[in-house]
Enzyme design. Sequence first.
Site, PDB file in Angstrom:
ATOM      1  N   SER A 275      55.689 -98.422   3.855  1.00 39.06           N
ATOM      2  CA  SER A 275      56.551 -97.591   3.012  1.00 39.06           C
ATOM      3  C   SER A 275      56.887 -96.295   3.723  1.00 39.06           C
ATOM      4  O   SER A 275      56.091 -95.781   4.521  1.00 39.06           O
ATOM      5  CB  SER A 275      55.776 -97.295   1.728  1.00 39.06           C
ATOM      6  OG  SER A 275      56.375 -96.263   0.998  1.00 39.06           O
TER       7      SER A 275
ATOM      8  N   TYR B 262      47.775 -94.484  -3.340  1.00 39.27           N
ATOM      9  CA  TYR B 262      48.660 -95.590  -2.963  1.00 39.27           C
ATOM     10  C   TYR B 262      49.162 -95.409  -1.532  1.00 39.27           C
ATOM     11  O   TYR B 262      49.078 -96.325  -0.703  1.00 39.27           O
ATOM     12  CB  TYR B 262      49.862 -95.668  -3.934  1.00 39.27           C
ATOM     13  CG  TYR B 262      50.980 -96.532  -3.383  1.00 39.27           C
ATOM     14  CD1 TYR B 262      50.873 -97.915  -3.372  1.00 39.27           C
ATOM     15  CD2 TYR B 262      52.127 -95.955  -2.818  1.00 39.27           C
ATOM     16  CE1 TYR B 262      51.886 -98.707  -2.830  1.00 39.27           C
ATOM     17  CE2 TYR B 262      53.134 -96.731  -2.280  1.00 39.27           C
ATOM     18  CZ  TYR B 262      53.008 -98.109  -2.288  1.00 39.27           C
ATOM     19  OH  TYR B 262      54.005 -98.884  -1.732  1.00 39.27           O
TER      20      TYR B 262
ATOM     21  N   ARG C 290      58.690 -83.076 -10.377  1.00 40.20           N
ATOM     22  CA  ARG C 290      57.532 -83.962 -10.555  1.00 40.20           C
ATOM     23  C   ARG C 290      56.527 -83.665  -9.450  1.00 40.20           C
ATOM     24  O   ARG C 290      56.918 -83.569  -8.278  1.00 40.20           O
ATOM     25  CB  ARG C 290      58.024 -85.417 -10.481  1.00 40.20           C
ATOM     26  CG  ARG C 290      56.986 -86.465 -10.749  1.00 40.20           C
ATOM     27  CD  ARG C 290      57.601 -87.855 -10.879  1.00 40.20           C
ATOM     28  NE  ARG C 290      58.134 -88.368  -9.617  1.00 40.20           N
ATOM     29  CZ  ARG C 290      58.675 -89.575  -9.458  1.00 40.20           C
ATOM     30  NH1 ARG C 290      58.786 -90.385 -10.496  1.00 40.20           N
ATOM     31  NH2 ARG C 290      59.134 -89.970  -8.283  1.00 40.20           N
TER      32      ARG C 290
ATOM     33  N   LYS D 212      48.648 -97.576   2.238  1.00 34.42           N
ATOM     34  CA  LYS D 212      49.669 -98.038   3.198  1.00 34.42           C
ATOM     35  C   LYS D 212      49.324 -97.541   4.602  1.00 34.42           C
ATOM     36  O   LYS D 212      49.443 -98.282   5.578  1.00 34.42           O
ATOM     37  CB  LYS D 212      51.059 -97.547   2.776  1.00 34.42           C
ATOM     38  CG  LYS D 212      51.576 -98.226   1.522  1.00 34.42           C
ATOM     39  CD  LYS D 212      51.802 -99.712   1.734  1.00 34.42           C
ATOM     40  CE  LYS D 212      51.904-100.490   0.447  1.00 34.42           C
ATOM     41  NZ  LYS D 212      51.848-101.939   0.586  1.00 34.42           N
TER      42      LYS D 212
ATOM     43  N   ASP E  47      50.206-115.404  -5.671  1.00 35.68           N
ATOM     44  CA  ASP E  47      50.495-114.225  -6.503  1.00 35.68           C
ATOM     45  C   ASP E  47      49.663-114.359  -7.773  1.00 35.68           C
ATOM     46  O   ASP E  47      49.686-115.418  -8.411  1.00 35.68           O
ATOM     47  CB  ASP E  47      52.005-114.179  -6.824  1.00 35.68           C
ATOM     48  CG  ASP E  47      52.425-112.837  -7.391  1.00 35.68           C
ATOM     49  OD1 ASP E  47      51.780-112.363  -8.341  1.00 35.68           O
ATOM     50  OD2 ASP E  47      53.410-112.256  -6.885  1.00 35.68           O
TER      51      ASP E  47
HETATM   52  P1  NAD Z   1      55.716-105.921  -7.053  1.00 35.22           P
HETATM   53  O1  NAD Z   1      54.623-105.329  -7.862  1.00 35.22           O
HETATM   54  O2  NAD Z   1      56.947-106.343  -7.750  1.00 35.22           O
HETATM   55  O3  NAD Z   1      55.163-107.161  -6.204  1.00 35.22           O
HETATM   56  C1  NAD Z   1      53.849-107.253  -5.772  1.00 35.22           C
HETATM   57  C2  NAD Z   1      53.335-108.636  -6.196  1.00 35.22           C
HETATM   58  O4  NAD Z   1      51.999-108.786  -5.724  1.00 35.22           O
HETATM   59  C3  NAD Z   1      53.292-108.829  -7.710  1.00 35.22           C
HETATM   60  O5  NAD Z   1      53.955-110.028  -8.032  1.00 35.22           O
HETATM   61  C4  NAD Z   1      51.814-108.889  -8.055  1.00 35.22           C
HETATM   62  O6  NAD Z   1      51.566-109.757  -9.143  1.00 35.22           O
HETATM   63  C5  NAD Z   1      51.208-109.378  -6.752  1.00 35.22           C
HETATM   64  N1  NAD Z   1      49.830-108.956  -6.485  1.00 35.22           N
HETATM   65  C6  NAD Z   1      49.330-107.700  -6.501  1.00 35.22           C
HETATM   66  N2  NAD Z   1      48.016-107.713  -6.171  1.00 35.22           N
HETATM   67  C7  NAD Z   1      47.692-109.006  -5.949  1.00 35.22           C
HETATM   68  C8  NAD Z   1      46.491-109.673  -5.579  1.00 35.22           C
HETATM   69  N3  NAD Z   1      45.342-109.015  -5.388  1.00 35.22           N
HETATM   70  N4  NAD Z   1      46.507-111.016  -5.437  1.00 35.22           N
HETATM   71  C9  NAD Z   1      47.659-111.703  -5.611  1.00 35.22           C
HETATM   72  N5  NAD Z   1      48.813-111.140  -5.975  1.00 35.22           N
HETATM   73  C10 NAD Z   1      48.835-109.800  -6.134  1.00 35.22           C
HETATM   74  O7  NAD Z   1      56.052-104.865  -5.891  1.00 35.22           O
HETATM   75  P2  NAD Z   1      57.295-104.799  -4.911  1.00 35.22           P
HETATM   76  O8  NAD Z   1      58.149-103.676  -5.328  1.00 35.22           O
HETATM   77  O9  NAD Z   1      57.880-106.142  -4.736  1.00 35.22           O
HETATM   78  O10 NAD Z   1      56.555-104.347  -3.582  1.00 35.22           O
HETATM   79  C11 NAD Z   1      56.132-105.284  -2.621  1.00 35.22           C
HETATM   80  C12 NAD Z   1      55.390-104.555  -1.514  1.00 35.22           C
HETATM   81  O11 NAD Z   1      56.251-103.582  -0.949  1.00 35.22           O
HETATM   82  C13 NAD Z   1      54.154-103.797  -1.974  1.00 35.22           C
HETATM   83  O12 NAD Z   1      53.179-103.904  -0.967  1.00 35.22           O
HETATM   84  C14 NAD Z   1      54.633-102.372  -2.097  1.00 35.22           C
HETATM   85  O13 NAD Z   1      53.586-101.452  -1.907  1.00 35.22           O
HETATM   86  C15 NAD Z   1      55.635-102.300  -0.952  1.00 35.22           C
HETATM   87  N6  NAD Z   1      56.674-101.284  -1.139  1.00 35.22           N
HETATM   88  C16 NAD Z   1      57.394-101.265  -2.301  1.00 35.22           C
HETATM   89  C17 NAD Z   1      58.364-100.289  -2.486  1.00 35.22           C
HETATM   90  C18 NAD Z   1      59.130-100.203  -3.780  1.00 35.22           C
HETATM   91  O14 NAD Z   1      59.651 -99.123  -4.091  1.00 35.22           O
HETATM   92  N7  NAD Z   1      59.255-101.269  -4.563  1.00 35.22           N
HETATM   93  C19 NAD Z   1      58.615 -99.364  -1.464  1.00 35.22           C
HETATM   94  C20 NAD Z   1      57.867 -99.426  -0.286  1.00 35.22           C
HETATM   95  C21 NAD Z   1      56.900-100.405  -0.139  1.00 35.22           C
HETATM   96  C1  WQD Z   2      63.383 -91.085  -6.592  1.00 37.18           C
HETATM   97  C2  WQD Z   2      63.916 -89.717  -6.972  1.00 37.18           C
HETATM   98  C3  WQD Z   2      62.413 -88.419  -8.331  1.00 37.18           C
HETATM   99  C4  WQD Z   2      62.470 -90.964 -11.835  1.00 37.18           C
HETATM  100  C5  WQD Z   2      58.479 -93.966  -4.708  1.00 37.18           C
HETATM  101  C6  WQD Z   2      57.164 -93.994  -3.991  1.00 37.18           C
HETATM  102  C7  WQD Z   2      57.357 -94.442  -2.577  1.00 37.18           C
HETATM  103  C8  WQD Z   2      58.105 -95.773  -2.509  1.00 37.18           C
HETATM  104  C9  WQD Z   2      59.368 -95.706  -3.298  1.00 37.18           C
HETATM  105  C10 WQD Z   2      56.489 -97.537  -2.531  1.00 37.18           C
HETATM  106  C11 WQD Z   2      62.858 -88.607  -6.890  1.00 37.18           C
HETATM  107  C12 WQD Z   2      63.672 -88.745  -9.096  1.00 37.18           C
HETATM  108  C13 WQD Z   2      62.716 -90.442 -10.580  1.00 37.18           C
HETATM  109  C14 WQD Z   2      62.931 -90.267 -12.981  1.00 37.18           C
HETATM  110  C15 WQD Z   2      63.884 -88.603 -11.540  1.00 37.18           C
HETATM  111  N1  WQD Z   2      57.356 -96.829  -3.118  1.00 37.18           N
HETATM  112  N2  WQD Z   2      63.405 -89.291 -10.449  1.00 37.18           N
HETATM  113  N3  WQD Z   2      63.628 -89.114 -12.775  1.00 37.18           N
HETATM  114  O1  WQD Z   2      59.386 -91.019  -5.526  1.00 37.18           O
HETATM  115  O2  WQD Z   2      61.144 -91.487  -3.747  1.00 37.18           O
HETATM  116  O3  WQD Z   2      59.321 -93.039  -4.037  1.00 37.18           O
HETATM  117  O4  WQD Z   2      59.082 -95.260  -4.634  1.00 37.18           O
HETATM  118  O5  WQD Z   2      56.046 -97.453  -1.426  1.00 37.18           O
HETATM  119  O6  WQD Z   2      56.098 -94.573  -2.035  1.00 37.18           O
HETATM  120  O7  WQD Z   2      56.605 -92.701  -4.017  1.00 37.18           O
HETATM  121  O8  WQD Z   2      61.033 -92.939  -5.782  1.00 37.18           O
HETATM  122  O9  WQD Z   2      62.383 -93.818  -7.624  1.00 37.18           O
HETATM  123  O10 WQD Z   2      60.230 -92.596  -8.169  1.00 37.18           O
HETATM  124  O11 WQD Z   2      62.180 -91.307  -7.299  1.00 37.18           O
HETATM  125  O12 WQD Z   2      64.498 -87.538 -11.418  1.00 37.18           O
HETATM  126  O13 WQD Z   2      62.708 -90.676 -14.119  1.00 37.18           O
HETATM  127  O14 WQD Z   2      64.307 -89.764  -8.354  1.00 37.18           O
HETATM  128  O15 WQD Z   2      61.978 -87.134  -8.633  1.00 37.18           O
HETATM  129  O16 WQD Z   2      63.501 -87.454  -6.436  1.00 37.18           O
HETATM  130  P1  WQD Z   2      60.200 -91.986  -4.777  1.00 37.18           P
HETATM  131  P2  WQD Z   2      61.432 -92.742  -7.290  1.00 37.18           P
END
Ligand code: NAD
Ligand code: WQD
Length: 339
Positions: free
Chosen positions: A124, A149, A294, A153, A31
Amino acid sequence: MSILVTGGLGYIGSHTVVELLNNNFEVVIVDDLSNSEKFILDNIEEITGKRPIFYPFDLKRKELLEQVFDAHHVEGCINFAAYKAVGESMVKPLDYYENNLFSLINVLQEFKKRNISNFIFSSSCTVYGQADEMPIDENTPLKEAESSYGKTKQMGEDILKDFSKAYHKKVCLLRYFNPIGAHPTALLGELPSGIPNNLVPYVTQTAAGIREKLSIWGDDYPTEDGTAIRDYIYVVDLAKAHVAALQKLINTENETALDIYNLGTGTGSSVLEVVKAFEVANDVNVPYQICPRREGDITIAYANADKAERELNWKSETPLEEALKTTWEWQKYLRSRDL
Ligand code: NAD
Ligand code: WQD
């Protein structure tokens, strides 16, 4: 068995590392701390009594990655490392393509070169866009992602499908819905940098007085209360699904296995329902204002996660309010450490 966890100090990665250690896997984390903090490593050790091996570097640095594979007998990978801010990806698309795809490909090259299998990818629900029907199952057609983004994915999934087929590798794509909450010890949680984009971190900071008011993005959606609906999945439940998916990959004899699972609760909650649940769970007030929608937001998304239940013997267990309590405890912990 040693598992490489990229992004293992991040939000979902750190919770998953705890579950892996609790299930006796050895964990090697890479990381670069671009969106995480080193103290998370200490907290993982405090929770599990084990300190994972940790390398702080950027996965785009192939030569350093090669040394990790030389030093450890890695037998699988969970690939969390990626940039994840949807809005930022629209103004810095090249950074997103470069980081999310080059770092993925570099790990896959090592897997190919050293004949390693068992690869889990953090995908995602964003790959589905606004699906025509609810709930969303794994056969729901994918729509072109709106954000760069989201496209990383979709491309990541395509790369992995080709990788599995061409090189005979076992791969699992996990499509998370909306992860929320923190570890029950309050030692791990989400660390939003700057102003949070996601709902639950914003709600939490508003309750803590860091933000004045939550802006609810739209109350004119065709839903019961007019606010948008999502499937909020507790992060510890999500972390456990990774261990189940990894165990399934390890145990399968099909060398080109390509599993895809939705990870959600199966239930949708509106923005207003989340706000109310947070207030009730934590006995706090969350001031809010209704604002225009949004850009890029969809109306509704929730999972059909039956396939994960059937094949991984996994299902989400934690109710929304309980998950929201852990978020509040994490916020208090951050405050106690001046973070
Ligand atoms: P996060 O940002 O907390 O964790 C990602 C970690 O990867 C971080 O610690 C960052 O420092 C590290 N990182 C990023 N680029 C790097 C690189 N080039 N080399 C080494 N380390 C690197 O994110 P998260 O919420 O834990 O998400 C984890 C994964 O899940 C991501 O791939 C994200 O796209 C996916 N995901 C997250 C969500 C969400 O809402 N949190 C939803 C769907 C998918
Ligand atoms: C949830 C709901 C907003 C903030 C995102 C990424 C998705 C995935 C998960 C990574 C929506 C509303 C939010 C605020 C609000 N991530 N909202 N006021 O948009 O479903 O998904 O995170 O893969 O790819 O797009 O999540 O938490 O941003 O929003 O009203 O200040 O809350 O409009 O309806 P979202 P979110």
